[in-house]
Scaffold this active site. Structure first.
Site, PDB file in Angstrom:
ATOM      1  N   HIS A 131       0.840  -1.203   0.000  1.00 55.45           N
ATOM      2  CA  HIS A 131       0.000   0.000   0.000  1.00 55.45           C
ATOM      3  C   HIS A 131       0.874   1.251   0.000  1.00 55.45           C
ATOM      4  O   HIS A 131       0.642   2.193  -0.782  1.00 55.45           O
ATOM      5  CB  HIS A 131      -0.914  -0.014   1.228  1.00 55.45           C
ATOM      6  CG  HIS A 131      -1.687   1.244   1.445  1.00 55.45           C
ATOM      7  ND1 HIS A 131      -3.007   1.385   1.080  1.00 55.45           N
ATOM      8  CD2 HIS A 131      -1.325   2.430   2.007  1.00 55.45           C
ATOM      9  CE1 HIS A 131      -3.424   2.597   1.390  1.00 55.45           C
ATOM     10  NE2 HIS A 131      -2.416   3.247   1.965  1.00 55.45           N
ATOM     11  N   GLU A 132       1.882   1.282   0.873  1.00 53.96           N
ATOM     12  CA  GLU A 132       2.745   2.464   0.950  1.00 53.96           C
ATOM     13  C   GLU A 132       3.567   2.629  -0.324  1.00 53.96           C
ATOM     14  O   GLU A 132       3.770   3.758  -0.798  1.00 53.96           O
ATOM     15  CB  GLU A 132       3.650   2.378   2.186  1.00 53.96           C
ATOM     16  CG  GLU A 132       2.906   2.319   3.511  1.00 53.96           C
ATOM     17  CD  GLU A 132       1.898   3.443   3.686  1.00 53.96           C
ATOM     18  OE1 GLU A 132       2.105   4.540   3.121  1.00 53.96           O
ATOM     19  OE2 GLU A 132       0.881   3.227   4.375  1.00 53.96           O
ATOM     20  N   HIS A 135       1.523   4.333  -2.918  1.00 52.71           N
ATOM     21  CA  HIS A 135       1.555   5.791  -2.774  1.00 52.71           C
ATOM     22  C   HIS A 135       2.795   6.369  -3.457  1.00 52.71           C
ATOM     23  O   HIS A 135       2.734   7.421  -4.093  1.00 52.71           O
ATOM     24  CB  HIS A 135       1.552   6.180  -1.298  1.00 52.71           C
ATOM     25  CG  HIS A 135       0.204   6.156  -0.658  1.00 52.71           C
ATOM     26  ND1 HIS A 135      -0.903   6.772  -1.216  1.00 52.71           N
ATOM     27  CD2 HIS A 135      -0.216   5.608   0.510  1.00 52.71           C
ATOM     28  CE1 HIS A 135      -1.947   6.591  -0.415  1.00 52.71           C
ATOM     29  NE2 HIS A 135      -1.554   5.887   0.628  1.00 52.71           N
ATOM     30  N   GLU A 201      -6.438   6.769  -1.084  1.00 56.06           N
ATOM     31  CA  GLU A 201      -6.318   5.596  -0.215  1.00 56.06           C
ATOM     32  C   GLU A 201      -6.916   4.373  -0.901  1.00 56.06           C
ATOM     33  O   GLU A 201      -6.352   3.279  -0.844  1.00 56.06           O
ATOM     34  CB  GLU A 201      -7.009   5.855   1.133  1.00 56.06           C
ATOM     35  CG  GLU A 201      -6.318   6.895   2.001  1.00 56.06           C
ATOM     36  CD  GLU A 201      -4.894   6.502   2.356  1.00 56.06           C
ATOM     37  OE1 GLU A 201      -4.607   5.290   2.490  1.00 56.06           O
ATOM     38  OE2 GLU A 201      -4.061   7.409   2.487  1.00 56.06           O
TER      39      GLU A 201
END
Length: 285
Positions: A131-132, A135, A201
């Site tokens: 997930h990070e 980003h 997100e």
């Protein structure tokens, strides 16, 4: 609008807000001073905001020698995502959480609390790391880091207006106007932070699910993080709430979900979307 354009638009909005508040506090001289201050802050934030946030959280960089499993996990995911290897940091906090920061993928960092490393299984933590890195890949990181840095500065300037008042056309102090700015300027800062749409997100969740081919692992990890984080404060985030929007889960105590100023979509909605992805992949019936 891509995130590079959003970043420059955000920086322009910040300068404009500083100029307006500066003019109200100090007239033309205040406007000029605020213009110079806003420009300098943007320049400094562009180059240093990531380091500022990492120092704020007392993050410690780790290597393959002192955190081999975590480092190798991030390295493998970065390779799969065709990203440069980011720096990896650990934050000594019990609340399970994580964030990414940096100017661009070539200068990125990902940080994990010790709480998240204890709470999650390997597969769940891998989903969080993915997930990070999503980003980073989507270039969310500069936008979110700059907004976190300057939102606090806007609130500080607003407090000055509240305490020192603003000038009317005759140069007299207007304490009521100063009070109103002190109340509403932080709200304006929050709105500016909302330029970083909560949809990022969802996009990062989707990117993580695609990178790991395991949406249910991230869904399980988000569920665990939310359940634990509700009862475990993250003091640095409470002291610097502008940084909350950087985290994978809102770290603030008493934070609502999906309200006007929420920086994160509700975890329940995120999990539902990940479960829908799993169904489409035949991983959930």
């Amino acid at each position: 609008m891509n995130n590079e354009v959003k970043t420059y638009a955000l920086m322009a909005a910040i300068i404009a807000l500083f100029v307006v508040i500066g003019g109200l506090i100090g007239g033309k001289g205040g406007m000029l001073l605020a213009l110079l201050f806003g420009g300098a802050l943007n320049f400094y934030a562009y180059w240093n905001s990531a380091d500022m946030v990492l120092k704020m959280y007392q993050a410690q960089e780790v290597s393959p020698h002192n955190a081999p499993d975590l480092y190798q996990m991030v390295a493998e995911l970065a390779n799969y995502a065709n990203l440069p290897m980011p720096k990896v940091y650990v934050i000594n906090e019990d609340q399970p959480n994580a964030f990414a920061t940096g100017r661009n993928p070539e200068n990125a960092a990902v940080a994990f609390t010790t709480g998240i490393m204890r709470a999650l299984s390997y597969a769940e933590l891998r989903g969080v790391a993915a997930h990070e890195l999503s980003h980073v890949k989507h270039r969310d990181i500069l936008l979110s880091t700059i907004s976190a840095t300057v939102a606090g500065a806007i609130s500080a300037v607003a407090n000055m207006a509240m305490w020192f008042g603003v000038r009317d056309e005759n140069g007299n102090r207007n304490w009521l106007a100063g009070l109103l700015i002190g109340i509403f300027a932080p709200l304006a800062a929050a709105v500016i932070q909302m330029a970083i749409s909560r949809s990022r997100e969802y996009m990062a969740d989707q990117g993580a699910a695609e990178l790991t081919n395991d949406p249910l692992a991230l869904a399980s990890g988000l569920r665990k993080i939310e359940n634990i984080a509700r009862g475990v404060p993250l003091n640095t985030a409470e002291e610097h709430p502008a940084t909350a929007q950087m985290m994978i889960i809102n770290p603030l105590s008493g934070s609502g979900s999906d309200n006007l100023f929420s920086t994160h979509p509700s975890t329940a909605n995120r999990i539902l979307r990940l479960e829908d992805m799993a169904r489409r992949l035949g991983q959930l019936t």
